[in-house]
Design a protein around this motif. Structure first.
Motif, PDB file in Angstrom:
ATOM      1  N   HIS A 100       0.660  -1.146  -0.019  1.00 29.27           N
ATOM      2  CA  HIS A 100      -0.107  -0.040   0.046  1.00 29.27           C
ATOM      3  C   HIS A 100       0.873   1.266  -0.250  1.00 29.27           C
ATOM      4  CE1 HIS A 100      -2.538  -3.228   1.613  1.00 29.27           C
ATOM      5  NE2 HIS A 100      -3.569  -2.485   0.982  1.00 29.27           N
ATOM      6  N   PHE A 101       0.232   2.372  -0.679  1.00 27.04           N
ATOM      7  CA  PHE A 101       0.704   3.824  -0.366  1.00 27.04           C
ATOM      8  C   PHE A 101      -0.305   4.224   0.762  1.00 27.04           C
ATOM      9  CE2 PHE A 101       1.579   3.765  -5.186  1.00 27.04           C
ATOM     10  CZ  PHE A 101       3.119   3.892  -4.949  1.00 27.04           C
ATOM     11  N   PHE A 102       0.523   5.147   1.598  1.00 24.86           N
ATOM     12  CA  PHE A 102      -0.264   5.853   2.580  1.00 24.86           C
ATOM     13  C   PHE A 102      -0.098   7.411   2.151  1.00 24.86           C
ATOM     14  CE2 PHE A 102      -0.618   8.175   6.583  1.00 24.86           C
ATOM     15  CZ  PHE A 102      -1.864   8.173   6.792  1.00 24.86           C
ATOM     16  N   ILE A 103      -1.145   7.851   1.470  1.00 29.02           N
ATOM     17  CA  ILE A 103      -1.229   9.445   1.213  1.00 29.02           C
ATOM     18  C   ILE A 103      -1.485  10.212   2.533  1.00 29.02           C
ATOM     19  CG2 ILE A 103      -2.157  10.925  -0.209  1.00 29.02           C
ATOM     20  CD1 ILE A 103      -2.689   7.410  -1.343  1.00 29.02           C
ATOM     21  N   GLU A 104      -0.204  10.565   2.848  1.00 28.57           N
ATOM     22  CA  GLU A 104      -0.070  11.381   4.166  1.00 28.57           C
ATOM     23  C   GLU A 104      -1.060  12.832   4.098  1.00 28.57           C
ATOM     24  OE1 GLU A 104       3.975  12.103   4.720  1.00 28.57           O
ATOM     25  OE2 GLU A 104       4.169  10.187   5.973  1.00 28.57           O
ATOM     26  N   ASP A 105      -1.087  13.364   3.182  1.00 31.66           N
ATOM     27  CA  ASP A 105      -2.030  14.614   3.012  1.00 31.66           C
ATOM     28  C   ASP A 105      -3.229  14.298   3.158  1.00 31.66           C
ATOM     29  OD1 ASP A 105       0.464  14.495   1.377  1.00 31.66           O
ATOM     30  OD2 ASP A 105       0.141  16.602   1.138  1.00 31.66           O
ATOM     31  N   GLU A 106      -3.942  13.047   2.457  1.00 30.34           N
ATOM     32  CA  GLU A 106      -5.240  13.076   2.567  1.00 30.34           C
ATOM     33  C   GLU A 106      -5.530  11.685   3.673  1.00 30.34           C
ATOM     34  OE1 GLU A 106      -6.337  11.842  -1.338  1.00 30.34           O
ATOM     35  OE2 GLU A 106      -5.109  13.177  -2.137  1.00 30.34           O
ATOM     36  N   GLN A 107      -4.688  11.126   4.482  1.00 32.98           N
ATOM     37  CA  GLN A 107      -4.892  10.055   5.276  1.00 32.98           C
ATOM     38  C   GLN A 107      -5.666   8.962   4.758  1.00 32.98           C
ATOM     39  OE1 GLN A 107      -3.786  10.623   9.051  1.00 32.98           O
ATOM     40  NE2 GLN A 107      -2.437  11.781   7.645  1.00 32.98           N
ATOM     41  N   ARG A 108      -5.264   8.642   3.632  1.00 32.72           N
ATOM     42  CA  ARG A 108      -5.921   7.615   2.652  1.00 32.72           C
ATOM     43  C   ARG A 108      -4.708   6.526   2.423  1.00 32.72           C
ATOM     44  NH1 ARG A 108      -6.538   7.391  -2.730  1.00 32.72           N
ATOM     45  NH2 ARG A 108      -5.649   9.187  -3.067  1.00 32.72           N
ATOM     46  N   ILE A 109      -5.298   5.394   2.254  1.00 34.99           N
ATOM     47  CA  ILE A 109      -4.743   4.095   1.735  1.00 34.99           C
ATOM     48  C   ILE A 109      -4.842   3.953   0.291  1.00 34.99           C
ATOM     49  CG2 ILE A 109      -4.509   1.563   2.141  1.00 34.99           C
ATOM     50  CD1 ILE A 109      -3.025   3.005   4.356  1.00 34.99           C
ATOM     51  N   GLU A 110      -4.169   3.459  -0.594  1.00 37.71           N
ATOM     52  CA  GLU A 110      -4.212   3.130  -1.805  1.00 37.71           C
ATOM     53  C   GLU A 110      -3.370   1.861  -2.345  1.00 37.71           C
ATOM     54  OE1 GLU A 110      -3.036   5.262  -5.685  1.00 37.71           O
ATOM     55  OE2 GLU A 110      -4.575   6.404  -4.787  1.00 37.71           O
ATOM     56  N   ASP A 111      -3.811   1.028  -2.821  1.00 43.26           N
ATOM     57  CA  ASP A 111      -3.165  -0.289  -3.185  1.00 43.26           C
ATOM     58  C   ASP A 111      -1.702  -0.063  -4.160  1.00 43.26           C
ATOM     59  OD1 ASP A 111      -4.918  -1.986  -1.995  1.00 43.26           O
ATOM     60  OD2 ASP A 111      -5.972  -2.693  -3.716  1.00 43.26           O
ATOM     61  N   ILE A 112      -1.005  -0.674  -3.874  1.00 37.33           N
ATOM     62  CA  ILE A 112       0.313  -0.526  -4.820  1.00 37.33           C
ATOM     63  C   ILE A 112       0.074  -1.733  -5.823  1.00 37.33           C
ATOM     64  CG2 ILE A 112       2.915  -0.886  -5.148  1.00 37.33           C
ATOM     65  CD1 ILE A 112       3.011   0.397  -2.452  1.00 37.33           C
ATOM     66  N   PRO A 113       0.229  -1.666  -7.295  1.00 38.72           N
ATOM     67  CA  PRO A 113       0.087  -2.679  -8.168  1.00 38.72           C
ATOM     68  C   PRO A 113       1.174  -3.658  -7.775  1.00 38.72           C
ATOM     69  CG  PRO A 113       0.170  -0.441  -9.287  1.00 38.72           C
ATOM     70  CD  PRO A 113       0.347  -0.191  -7.885  1.00 38.72           C
ATOM     71  N   THR A 114       0.683  -4.792  -7.714  1.00 33.82           N
ATOM     72  CA  THR A 114       1.409  -5.913  -7.362  1.00 33.82           C
ATOM     73  C   THR A 114       2.620  -6.331  -7.928  1.00 33.82           C
ATOM     74  OG1 THR A 114      -0.647  -7.182  -7.101  1.00 33.82           O
ATOM     75  CG2 THR A 114       1.125  -8.597  -6.900  1.00 33.82           C
ATOM     76  N   ASP A 115       2.480  -6.086  -9.217  1.00 33.39           N
ATOM     77  CA  ASP A 115       4.171  -6.178  -9.926  1.00 33.39           C
ATOM     78  C   ASP A 115       5.054  -5.069  -9.494  1.00 33.39           C
ATOM     79  OD1 ASP A 115       2.676  -4.363 -11.360  1.00 33.39           O
ATOM     80  OD2 ASP A 115       3.156  -5.529 -13.396  1.00 33.39           O
ATOM     81  N   SER A 116       4.698  -4.109  -8.839  1.00 37.27           N
ATOM     82  CA  SER A 116       5.571  -2.844  -8.770  1.00 37.27           C
ATOM     83  C   SER A 116       6.611  -2.964  -7.551  1.00 37.27           C
ATOM     84  CB  SER A 116       4.808  -1.737  -8.327  1.00 37.27           C
ATOM     85  OG  SER A 116       3.801  -1.459  -9.358  1.00 37.27           O
ATOM     86  N   ILE A 117       6.471  -4.187  -6.920  1.00 37.74           N
ATOM     87  CA  ILE A 117       7.311  -4.114  -5.620  1.00 37.74           C
ATOM     88  C   ILE A 117       7.983  -5.654  -5.696  1.00 37.74           C
ATOM     89  CG2 ILE A 117       7.766  -4.558  -2.958  1.00 37.74           C
ATOM     90  CD1 ILE A 117       5.786  -1.983  -2.618  1.00 37.74           C
ATOM     91  N   LYS A 118       9.323  -5.636  -5.639  1.00 37.89           N
ATOM     92  CA  LYS A 118       9.964  -6.886  -5.626  1.00 37.89           C
ATOM     93  C   LYS A 118      10.637  -7.246  -4.249  1.00 37.89           C
ATOM     94  CE  LYS A 118       9.381  -7.812 -10.369  1.00 37.89           C
ATOM     95  NZ  LYS A 118       7.981  -7.332 -10.581  1.00 37.89           N
ATOM     96  N   ILE A 119      10.399  -8.266  -3.566  1.00 40.36           N
ATOM     97  CA  ILE A 119      11.006  -8.474  -2.396  1.00 40.36           C
ATOM     98  C   ILE A 119      11.974  -9.456  -2.680  1.00 40.36           C
ATOM     99  CG2 ILE A 119      10.682  -9.484   0.083  1.00 40.36           C
ATOM    100  CD1 ILE A 119       8.179  -7.874   0.122  1.00 40.36           C
TER     101      ILE A 119
END
Length: 146
Positions: free
Chosen positions: A102-121
């Motif tokens: 997830h992204f946490f948009i601090e200014d809006e106090q809102r959570i948004e999904d990060i596209p699954t293929d955007s993060i590699k662990i």
């Protein structure tokens, strides 16, 4: 609109939500059914207790904020929701319980999904003896640049 009126307006939802709650090991009380209707009748979403309380009030559902908190935690423990803790005092609940970040948009106090293929662990550490990793949460905090 009362829970009964909602069930009459959407006859398939009432019994379906009752079955989901029962299968999760939860008694389908009037308040749990009304909150489940608000949470699960639309698209996937992220919500905190205060937001859900406001939605319940606007829908005519009489429920205390304490009951909202209790129900959200019961839904999480039953596997119906995923909890996203952005800090010690603030949690959001995600209706999508699959592994994702997830992204946490601090200014809006809102959570948004990060596209699954955007993060590699590349790897995660071994769990301590007698424990297992249940999931990995990545929260990327962002704020507007302007």
């Amino acid at each position: 609109m009362t829970e009964l009126h909602r069930a009459e307006a959407h006859p398939s939802r009432g019994p379906c939500l009752m079955a989901v709650l029962r299968m999760a090991g939860l008694r389908p009380t009037r308040q749990r059914l009304a909150l489940a209707e608000l949470l699960f009748s639309g698209p996937h979403r992220h919500v905190n207790a205060e937001q859900l309380h406001g939605e319940a009030e606007r829908s005519g559902v009489q429920v205390s904020l304490a009951t909202i908190y209790n129900s959200l935690h019961q839904f999480r423990q039953a596997g119906l929701l995923r909890e996203i803790s952005v800090d010690a005092a603030r949690s959001y609940f995600d209706t999508d319980t699959t592994d994702h970040h997830h992204f946490f948009i601090e200014d809006e106090q809102r959570i948004e999904d990060i596209p699954t293929d955007s993060i590699k662990i590349a790897g995660i550490p071994e769990a301590p003896e007698g424990m297992k990793v249940t999931h990995v949460d990545v929260i990327v905090r962002v704020k507007r640049t302007n």
